[in-house]
Design an enzyme around this catalytic site. Structure first.
Site, PDB file in Angstrom:
ATOM      1  N   TYR A   1      -4.782 -99.180 -81.574  1.00 32.00           N
ATOM      2  CA  TYR A   1      -5.184 -99.167 -82.997  1.00 32.00           C
ATOM      3  C   TYR A   1      -6.317-100.126 -83.319  1.00 32.00           C
ATOM      4  O   TYR A   1      -6.715-100.230 -84.484  1.00 32.00           O
ATOM      5  CB  TYR A   1      -3.941 -99.400 -83.871  1.00 32.00           C
ATOM      6  CG  TYR A   1      -2.860 -98.434 -83.438  1.00 32.00           C
ATOM      7  CD1 TYR A   1      -2.980 -97.080 -83.738  1.00 32.00           C
ATOM      8  CD2 TYR A   1      -1.811 -98.841 -82.616  1.00 32.00           C
ATOM      9  CE1 TYR A   1      -2.058 -96.156 -83.252  1.00 32.00           C
ATOM     10  CE2 TYR A   1      -0.883 -97.930 -82.133  1.00 32.00           C
ATOM     11  CZ  TYR A   1      -1.012 -96.596 -82.456  1.00 32.00           C
ATOM     12  OH  TYR A   1      -0.114 -95.685 -81.961  1.00 32.00           O
TER      13      TYR A   1
ATOM     14  N   ASP B   1       2.152 -98.178 -72.906  1.00 27.14           N
ATOM     15  CA  ASP B   1       1.903 -98.427 -74.333  1.00 27.14           C
ATOM     16  C   ASP B   1       2.641 -99.710 -74.737  1.00 27.14           C
ATOM     17  O   ASP B   1       3.684-100.034 -74.154  1.00 27.14           O
ATOM     18  CB  ASP B   1       2.435 -97.231 -75.132  1.00 27.14           C
ATOM     19  CG  ASP B   1       2.131 -97.300 -76.625  1.00 27.14           C
ATOM     20  OD1 ASP B   1       1.186 -96.622 -77.062  1.00 27.14           O
ATOM     21  OD2 ASP B   1       2.842 -98.023 -77.358  1.00 27.14           O
TER      22      ASP B   1
ATOM     23  N   TYR C   1       3.752 -98.960 -94.883  1.00 26.25           N
ATOM     24  CA  TYR C   1       3.555-100.159 -94.068  1.00 26.25           C
ATOM     25  C   TYR C   1       3.668-101.388 -94.956  1.00 26.25           C
ATOM     26  O   TYR C   1       2.953-101.494 -95.958  1.00 26.25           O
ATOM     27  CB  TYR C   1       2.173-100.113 -93.399  1.00 26.25           C
ATOM     28  CG  TYR C   1       1.828-101.345 -92.600  1.00 26.25           C
ATOM     29  CD1 TYR C   1       2.372-101.528 -91.329  1.00 26.25           C
ATOM     30  CD2 TYR C   1       0.983-102.311 -93.111  1.00 26.25           C
ATOM     31  CE1 TYR C   1       2.070-102.659 -90.587  1.00 26.25           C
ATOM     32  CE2 TYR C   1       0.675-103.449 -92.382  1.00 26.25           C
ATOM     33  CZ  TYR C   1       1.224-103.606 -91.118  1.00 26.25           C
ATOM     34  OH  TYR C   1       0.924-104.723 -90.388  1.00 26.25           O
TER      35      TYR C   1
ATOM     36  N   HIS D   1       7.209 -91.613 -78.731  1.00 28.13           N
ATOM     37  CA  HIS D   1       8.356 -91.925 -79.590  1.00 28.13           C
ATOM     38  C   HIS D   1       9.172 -90.687 -79.957  1.00 28.13           C
ATOM     39  O   HIS D   1      10.310 -90.814 -80.416  1.00 28.13           O
ATOM     40  CB  HIS D   1       7.909 -92.638 -80.867  1.00 28.13           C
ATOM     41  CG  HIS D   1       7.301 -93.981 -80.625  1.00 28.13           C
ATOM     42  ND1 HIS D   1       7.971 -94.994 -79.969  1.00 28.13           N
ATOM     43  CD2 HIS D   1       6.072 -94.488 -80.912  1.00 28.13           C
ATOM     44  CE1 HIS D   1       7.184 -96.059 -79.872  1.00 28.13           C
ATOM     45  NE2 HIS D   1       6.028 -95.778 -80.434  1.00 28.13           N
TER      46      HIS D   1
ATOM     47  N   GLU E   1       7.481 -94.475 -91.433  1.00 33.66           N
ATOM     48  CA  GLU E   1       6.031 -94.761 -91.551  1.00 33.66           C
ATOM     49  C   GLU E   1       5.174 -93.524 -91.322  1.00 33.66           C
ATOM     50  O   GLU E   1       4.019 -93.481 -91.724  1.00 33.66           O
ATOM     51  CB  GLU E   1       5.618 -95.895 -90.600  1.00 33.66           C
ATOM     52  CG  GLU E   1       5.352 -95.490 -89.170  1.00 33.66           C
ATOM     53  CD  GLU E   1       6.607 -95.095 -88.412  1.00 33.66           C
ATOM     54  OE1 GLU E   1       6.731 -93.902 -88.071  1.00 33.66           O
ATOM     55  OE2 GLU E   1       7.478 -95.946 -88.177  1.00 33.66           O
TER      56      GLU E   1
ATOM     57  N   HIS F   1       4.458-100.242 -77.247  1.00 36.49           N
ATOM     58  CA  HIS F   1       5.789 -99.948 -77.793  1.00 36.49           C
ATOM     59  C   HIS F   1       6.677 -99.252 -76.753  1.00 36.49           C
ATOM     60  O   HIS F   1       6.176 -98.474 -75.930  1.00 36.49           O
ATOM     61  CB  HIS F   1       5.663 -99.061 -79.024  1.00 36.49           C
ATOM     62  CG  HIS F   1       4.787 -99.639 -80.097  1.00 36.49           C
ATOM     63  ND1 HIS F   1       3.448 -99.321 -80.226  1.00 36.49           N
ATOM     64  CD2 HIS F   1       5.066-100.534 -81.069  1.00 36.49           C
ATOM     65  CE1 HIS F   1       2.933 -99.985 -81.251  1.00 36.49           C
ATOM     66  NE2 HIS F   1       3.892-100.738 -81.780  1.00 36.49           N
TER      67      HIS F   1
ATOM     68  N   ASP G   1      -2.590-100.320 -76.951  1.00 37.22           N
ATOM     69  CA  ASP G   1      -2.225-101.257 -78.021  1.00 37.22           C
ATOM     70  C   ASP G   1      -1.670-102.574 -77.470  1.00 37.22           C
ATOM     71  O   ASP G   1      -1.213-103.424 -78.232  1.00 37.22           O
ATOM     72  CB  ASP G   1      -1.271-100.624 -79.044  1.00 37.22           C
ATOM     73  CG  ASP G   1      -0.229 -99.713 -78.445  1.00 37.22           C
ATOM     74  OD1 ASP G   1      -0.079 -99.704 -77.198  1.00 37.22           O
ATOM     75  OD2 ASP G   1       0.456 -99.005 -79.209  1.00 37.22           O
TER      76      ASP G   1
HETATM   77  N1  Q9C Z   1       4.957-103.992 -87.820  1.00 37.49           N
HETATM   78  C1  Q9C Z   1       2.469 -95.623 -80.995  1.00 37.49           C
HETATM   79  O1  Q9C Z   1       1.849 -96.573 -80.544  1.00 37.49           O
HETATM   80  N2  Q9C Z   1       4.957 -99.231 -86.919  1.00 37.49           N
HETATM   81  N3  Q9C Z   1       3.235 -95.721 -82.103  1.00 37.49           N
HETATM   82  C2  Q9C Z   1       5.004-100.529 -86.414  1.00 37.49           C
HETATM   83  C3  Q9C Z   1       4.681-102.918 -86.893  1.00 37.49           C
HETATM   84  C4  Q9C Z   1       5.085 -98.105 -86.033  1.00 37.49           C
HETATM   85  C5  Q9C Z   1       3.388 -96.971 -82.798  1.00 37.49           C
HETATM   86  C6  Q9C Z   1       4.998-101.569 -87.483  1.00 37.49           C
HETATM   87  C7  Q9C Z   1       4.273 -98.173 -84.777  1.00 37.49           C
HETATM   88  C8  Q9C Z   1       4.268 -96.890 -84.007  1.00 37.49           C
HETATM   89  C9  Q9C Z   1       2.347 -94.282 -80.379  1.00 37.49           C
HETATM   90 ZN    ZN Z   2       2.238 -97.992 -79.191  1.00 33.64          ZN
END
Ligand code: Q9C
Ligand code: ZN
Length: 343
Positions: free
Chosen positions: A324, A196, A19, A160, A118, A198, A285
């Site tokens: 998160y 979600d 990250y 994902h 990641e 994302h 999130d």
């Molecule tokens: N700058 C789910 O919520 N990294 N996955 C993001 C942001 C990956 C999220 C970085 C995020 C994955 C299930």
């Molecule tokens: Zn997410």
């Protein structure tokens, strides 16, 4: 509400996430579940029980056999190669290297099966991912046999993950596995609503050319947010699936009124589709204080939209995805479920 949850999620306990150019403790951490389980107890919205075991069969209805085998053996191969850290890919079949066959060496194999870098693979990851799929399939059985709703408290998350790729903290696509299980059990049409933050790139890819799963996703615009390369409004499905993918990308700082307007549009499309069942990929999130996201939903908004979802009057399976802001993940998640139950 019946809630299915496996303690085996703790087998997924990676120490590292790549990250911002550093190896940090993963945002997708085991304590997420502690906060949700505690809040379910506090608010008494239902009883929690462990899943039944279904083995690989329901997983292989969605995922490629070679991919499942890779996940099963990755950690052992990585260790055998003598590597000290967790398994992280560094080379992919990217745009200008389209040779798409899995190499022999583990460094090449992990790149072949990875969307992103990641998500480190560590010992126990495969077992935890399998348990999460069991959670989804068990919860699906409750709804398929007549319960109005159930909550699959899955960890690791799934949306994902595509048929043959992991990443974005996901390994097996729990919601997609549940959708297929409904269809295999006799359902004709399933709606999969992904709330979600994302984009659910894995779920979209899995069902893109099919008309038996209507996929709708509300998410941060991929021009500004992970996973960057899928989730545009112009992606509407292909072949028989044309019109059965619906994306609502939204800009930074989107608040609840704009988000809820997108949900209203999605709800109208779900109603028109008249599915046998609704699956909600439930990531919280979208919360204003989520550390890796940019929507501005407040805790009370989760209750409101849980209630909106209830007004569809469909048998509904909630499947846990992201979220998160660990201290508030329990409140926000249970708010959705309570809002639904009050609807
Ligand atoms: N700058 C789910 O919520 N990294 N996955 C993001 C942001 C990956 C999220 C970085 C995020 C994955 C299930
Ligand atoms: Zn997410």
């Amino acid at each position: 509400m019946d809630i299915i949850f496996s303690e085996r999620h703790i087998l997924r306990n990676a120490k590292t996430e790549l990250y911002a150019g550093e190896l940090v403790r993963p945002f997708e951490c085991p304590e997420r579940m502690d906060f949700i389980v505690r809040e379910i107890g506090n608010r008494q919205i239902g009883t929690i029980r462990a899943p039944d075991s279904f083995g690989l069969d329901p997983i292989l209805r969605i995922h490629d056999a070679d991919y499942a085998e890779f996940l099963k053996t990755c950690w052992e191969e990585w260790t055998k190669a003598g590597y000290a850290g967790e398994a992280i890919p560094t080379c992919w079949p990217s745009r200008d290297m389209p040779r798409r066959i899995p190499p022999n060496e583990i460094d090449g194999r992990i790149g072949f099966y990875a969307l992103t870098a990641e998500t480190s693979i560590s010992g126990g990851t495969f077992e935890a991912a399998r348990a999460a799929a069991d959670v989804a399939v068990t919860a699906h059985h409750l709804v398929a046999s007549g319960k109005n709703s159930a909550f699959a408290l899955c960890r690791p998350p799934g949306h994902h993950a595509s048929a043959g790729m992991f990443g974005g903290y996901c390994f097996f696509n729990n919601a997609a596995i549940a959708a297929q299980a409904f269809l295999d059990g006799g359902a004709g049409r399933v709606a999969l609503l992904d709330v979600d933050f994302h984009h659910g790139n894995g779920s979209q890819a899995i069902f893109y050319d099919r008309d038996d799963v209507l996929f709708l996703s509300l998410h941060g615009d991929p021009m500004n947010a992970f996973p960057y390369f899928l989730g545009g409004a112009d992606e509407t499905g292909a072949g028989a699936g044309e019109g059965y993918t619906v994306n609502y990308p939204m800009p930074p700082k989107t608040g609840f009124s704009a988000w809820r307007a997108a949900l209203k549009d999605a709800a109208a499309r779900i109603e028109a589709y008249a599915p046998d069942v609704l699956i909600v990929s439930l990531g919280v999130d979208t919360f204003e204080r989520d550390p890796i996201s940019f929507f501005k939903l407040k805790s009370a908004d989760f209750t409101t939209y849980g209630n909106d979802i209830a007004r569809l009057k469909l048998p509904t399976l909630f499947v846990m995805e992201g979220g998160y802001a660990v201290e508030e993940i329990g409140i926000n998640t249970v708010n959705v479920l309570e809002g639904f139950l009050q609807g």
